[in-house]
Design an enzyme around this catalytic site. Structure first.
Site, PDB file in Angstrom:
ATOM      1  N   LYS A   1     -20.146  79.534 -24.630  1.00 55.36           N
ATOM      2  CA  LYS A   1     -20.609  78.150 -24.319  1.00 55.36           C
ATOM      3  C   LYS A   1     -21.352  77.647 -25.418  1.00 55.36           C
ATOM      4  O   LYS A   1     -22.527  77.661 -25.572  1.00 55.36           O
ATOM      5  CB  LYS A   1     -21.881  78.498 -22.943  1.00 55.36           C
ATOM      6  CG  LYS A   1     -22.454  77.219 -22.831  1.00 55.36           C
ATOM      7  CD  LYS A   1     -23.311  77.533 -21.475  1.00 55.36           C
ATOM      8  CE  LYS A   1     -23.949  76.283 -21.051  1.00 55.36           C
ATOM      9  NZ  LYS A   1     -24.440  76.117 -19.511  1.00 55.36           N
TER      10      LYS A   1
ATOM     11  N   GLU B   1     -23.911  82.052 -25.004  1.00 54.50           N
ATOM     12  CA  GLU B   1     -24.421  80.385 -25.181  1.00 54.50           C
ATOM     13  C   GLU B   1     -25.416  80.334 -26.374  1.00 54.50           C
ATOM     14  O   GLU B   1     -26.388  80.494 -26.518  1.00 54.50           O
ATOM     15  CB  GLU B   1     -25.245  79.843 -24.175  1.00 54.50           C
ATOM     16  CG  GLU B   1     -25.535  78.693 -24.406  1.00 54.50           C
ATOM     17  CD  GLU B   1     -26.285  77.856 -23.098  1.00 54.50           C
ATOM     18  OE1 GLU B   1     -26.552  78.335 -22.366  1.00 54.50           O
ATOM     19  OE2 GLU B   1     -26.633  76.640 -23.074  1.00 54.50           O
TER      20      GLU B   1
HETATM   21  C1  5MM Z   1     -29.830  74.040 -17.019  1.00 52.98           C
HETATM   22  O1  5MM Z   1     -30.931  74.522 -18.310  1.00 52.98           O
HETATM   23  C2  5MM Z   1     -30.481  75.870 -18.697  1.00 52.98           C
HETATM   24  C3  5MM Z   1     -31.879  76.861 -18.505  1.00 52.98           C
HETATM   25  O2  5MM Z   1     -32.710  76.186 -19.387  1.00 52.98           O
HETATM   26  P1  5MM Z   1     -34.459  76.653 -19.563  1.00 52.98           P
HETATM   27  O3  5MM Z   1     -34.076  78.091 -19.554  1.00 52.98           O
HETATM   28  O4  5MM Z   1     -34.749  76.155 -21.028  1.00 52.98           O
HETATM   29  O5  5MM Z   1     -35.045  75.886 -18.380  1.00 52.98           O
HETATM   30  C4  5MM Z   1     -29.870  75.887 -19.977  1.00 52.98           C
HETATM   31  O6  5MM Z   1     -29.812  77.259 -20.544  1.00 52.98           O
HETATM   32  C5  5MM Z   1     -28.368  75.170 -19.734  1.00 52.98           C
HETATM   33  O7  5MM Z   1     -27.614  75.937 -19.162  1.00 52.98           O
HETATM   34  C6  5MM Z   1     -27.706  74.942 -21.158  1.00 52.98           C
HETATM   35  O8  5MM Z   1     -28.771  74.480 -22.033  1.00 52.98           O
HETATM   36  C7  5MM Z   1     -26.972  73.880 -20.853  1.00 52.98           C
HETATM   37  O9  5MM Z   1     -27.460  72.806 -20.152  1.00 52.98           O
HETATM   38  P2  5MM Z   1     -27.387  71.337 -20.627  1.00 52.98           P
HETATM   39  O10 5MM Z   1     -28.022  70.580 -20.049  1.00 52.98           O
HETATM   40  O11 5MM Z   1     -27.526  71.378 -22.318  1.00 52.98           O
HETATM   41  O12 5MM Z   1     -25.830  71.123 -20.541  1.00 52.98           O
END
Ligand code: 5MM
Length: 335
Positions: free
Chosen positions: A220, A178
């Site tokens: 991702k 990602e």
């Molecule tokens: C769910 O959020 C994930 C973890 O974030 P933190 O470690 O900052 O708490 C994050 O990696 C998430 O999987 C991705 O950013 C994709 O989430 P979004 O909301 O952008 O689809």
């Protein structure tokens, strides 16, 4: 060799046509802040309850192939005593785990971050595999300003992503790779395209140097989109066109692409995912949304046990809308 075959099979399952991945892997700090904002006292048990509500949503596996959790959740159990990984498999989905330890200030690169978590990673991966995880996730973040991201930040993060991916494949876990270019800022969609292309080039180079099997990973990425403070919002066709143009540099053997939502509204994320299906690509284009799927569910629940059904309905509705977008793939593409 068997581990490589395992990874290819798991990656193919994760990118099954018509299904996407649910990102429920917020770190303890992020999850606690989101619960607090929704009026729920953040404790290990409220985080556990919330994740159980999401995972046990009736019919979730119709549109979701896998769910990403954080380590805390993987060590927790459903209210009937089954460990999360087991319960999710019983429900017809694959459990995954976020294995990075977060984006930290990068020494030497003022204002930029490098995602950490490589120390002791092979031992942790072996433990997660034993706990039932089928795949893992690592997120690198890049902020667009006039001077960032620098080549150095791209190189450091790409190297870490590749080392993580290689370690996952050696452990028989599929790495979700990602690299996220954030929407923060006022940049144009063209600048996002330029930066995303550079980040991906760095990631591809490092994956190749470390001999990562692209058929056994899921990419991702962010969609290519203007910054949240930019004056003009691109329409879904423009986002799809710009995104696919950048992605075309990835070889056909890549197992699949599962987009993050990145702070887009649920409606916009789904519209963009729909427009993406009109493009013929060698890899499936699916979703691995976090906020665009779970925010409405959290808002509906707010810690009230009488609202569990409403929360699950909210999640099911958003999953169904995105899964329906994926099923348009055949219809929208030119003959
Ligand atoms: C769910 O959020 C994930 C973890 O974030 P933190 O470690 O900052 O708490 C994050 O990696 C998430 O999987 C991705 O950013 C994709 O989430 P979004 O909301 O952008 O689809």
């Amino acid at each position: 060799m068997w581990r490589m075959n395992t990874c290819r099979e798991i990656a193919a399952t994760l990118t099954t046509p018509g299904k996407g991945i649910l990102a429920a892997d917020e770190s303890i700090a992020t999850m606690s802040a989101r619960l607090e904002k929704a009026g729920v006292t953040p404790t290990a048990d409220s985080r556990r309850t919330y994740r159980e509500i999401l995972a046990s949503t009736p019919g979730l596996s119709d549109g979701v192939s896998g769910i990403i959790f954080c380590e805390e959740t993987l060590t927790q159990v459903f209210s009937d005593g089954r460990p999360f990984a087991q319960a999710v498999r019983d429900l017809g989905m694959l459990p995954g785990i976020k294995v990075d330890t977060g984006a930290k200030p990068c020494p030497g690169l003022a204002g930029e971050t490098v995602t950490e978590g490589l120390d002791g990673l092979p031992a942790r991966l072996a433990r997660y595999a034993q706990m039932g995880a089928a795949f893992a996730k690592w997120r690198a973040v890049f902020t667009i300003t006039e001077t960032t991201p620098t080549w150095a930040a791209m190189a450091c993060n790409a190297n870490a992503l590749a080392r993580y991916a290689a370690a996952c494949q050696e452990a028989g876990l599929v790495p979700i790779v990602e690299p996220e270019v954030l929407m923060t800022g006022s940049h144009s969609i063209a600048r996002c395209a330029e930066v995303t292309a550079s980040v991906h080039a760095a990631v591809r180079q490092q994956l190749s140097l470390l001999r990562v099997d692209l058929a056994g990973i899921v990419l991702k990425p962010n969609m290519v989109i203007e910054g949240e403070d930019h004056a003009i919002q691109a329409d879904a066709e423009q986002v799809a066109e710009a995104t696919v143009s950048v992605l075309r540099a990835w070889p056909a053997e890549l197992a699949g692409v599962a987009f993050l939502s990145g702070g887009q509204s649920p409606r916009r994320a789904t519209a963009n995912l729909t427009a993406l299906q009109a493009h013929r690509t060698p890899w499936p284009l699916t979703f691995s949304f976090g906020r665009a799927l779970v925010s409405p569910a959290l808002q509906a629940w707010r810690g009230d046990e009488t609202r569990v059904g409403a929360a699950q309905e909210a999640l099911a509705t958003h999953v169904a809308a995105n899964a329906a977008a994926l099923r348009l793939r055949g219809e929208l593409q030119p003959a």
